[in-house]
Design a protein around this motif. Structure first.
Motif, short mmCIF file in Angstrom:
data_model
loop_
_atom_site.label_atom_id
_atom_site.label_comp_id
_atom_site.label_asym_id
_atom_site.label_seq_id
_atom_site.Cartn_x
_atom_site.Cartn_y
_atom_site.Cartn_z
N ARG A 91 -28.99 -11.15 -3.15
CA ARG A 91 -30.19 -11.77 -3.74
C ARG A 91 -31.06 -10.71 -4.41
O ARG A 91 -31.39 -9.69 -3.80
CB ARG A 91 -31.02 -12.47 -2.67
CG ARG A 91 -30.26 -13.53 -1.94
CD ARG A 91 -30.93 -14.85 -2.19
NE ARG A 91 -30.29 -15.87 -1.39
CZ ARG A 91 -29.83 -16.96 -1.89
NH1 ARG A 91 -29.94 -17.22 -3.16
NH2 ARG A 91 -29.26 -17.85 -1.12
N ILE A 93 -34.42 -9.15 -5.54
CA ILE A 93 -35.78 -9.16 -5.00
C ILE A 93 -36.69 -8.43 -5.96
O ILE A 93 -36.35 -7.36 -6.46
CB ILE A 93 -35.83 -8.48 -3.62
CG1 ILE A 93 -35.08 -9.32 -2.60
CG2 ILE A 93 -37.26 -8.23 -3.18
CD1 ILE A 93 -35.08 -8.72 -1.21
N VAL A 114 -43.04 -9.94 -1.62
CA VAL A 114 -41.69 -10.11 -2.17
C VAL A 114 -41.56 -11.52 -2.73
O VAL A 114 -42.11 -12.46 -2.19
CB VAL A 114 -40.62 -9.87 -1.08
CG1 VAL A 114 -39.24 -10.23 -1.55
CG2 VAL A 114 -40.65 -8.42 -0.61
N ALA A 119 -35.22 -14.93 -1.56
CA ALA A 119 -35.04 -13.51 -1.25
C ALA A 119 -35.82 -13.13 0.00
O ALA A 119 -35.36 -12.32 0.81
CB ALA A 119 -35.48 -12.66 -2.44
N LEU A 123 -34.14 -11.50 3.20
CA LEU A 123 -34.68 -10.25 3.71
C LEU A 123 -35.05 -10.39 5.18
O LEU A 123 -34.73 -9.52 6.00
CB LEU A 123 -35.90 -9.83 2.89
CG LEU A 123 -36.62 -8.56 3.33
CD1 LEU A 123 -35.70 -7.35 3.23
CD2 LEU A 123 -37.87 -8.34 2.48
#
Length: 151
Positions: A91, A93, A114, A119, A123
């Motif tokens: 993904r 980011i 973020v 994402a 994460l």
């Protein structure tokens, strides 16, 4: 070289020992994947150890300087925003590290923002797995480590 420049160089070179001297002992890191902040140099360095392994193709792509309200008292303090791009589990980011400096120029507070939401979720899962693997939070401890973004 400023604290922000040294922070960026330490992250770019994945040098945890260089980061340690830049943080105040009581640093607080506000994460996009956990409601309560990570508090204290040891906790934040542990998190950075996981992050430096988790992010792929991490790079800073911008730098902004100014001031921002920081800390528990909300006083204006010198601050810098470091814009970054990275990949986590496939993904893309986009994010910003917002560094708040104390009067001695050390990083007293760090806020990480973020996007996109997918994402953030990827994460959170990757960081929690890393924190558990490093023994920094017990398995199944949703309150001690990052929680899914949907919380």
């Amino acid at each position: 070289m400023t604290t922000v420049d040294r922070f960026r160089a330490a992250v770019d070179s994945r040098d945890l020992s260089a980061l340690e001297g830049l943080f105040t002992p009581e640093i607080r890191l506000h994460s996009p994947v956990k409601f309560t902040p990570f508090e204290g140099r040891e906790a934040v360095l542990g998190l950075f150890g996981v992050l430096l392994r988790t992010f792929e193709d991490f790079r800073y792509v911008g730098h902004l300087d100014g001031t921002a309200q920081a800390g528990r008292d909300g006083d204006q303090a010198p601050a810098a925003g470091l814009v970054f791009r990275a990949v986590v589990n496939g993904r893309q980011i986009h994010g910003i590290d917002l560094l708040h400096l104390d009067p001695e120029g050390r990083i007293a507070e760090l806020t990480v923002m973020v996007r996109p939401q997918s994402a953030v979720h990827a994460l959170g899962e990757a960081v929690l797995a890393g924190l558990v693997a490093d023994g920094l939070v017990p398995a199944g401890d949703e309150h001690g480590g990052p929680a899914p973004a949907s919380r």
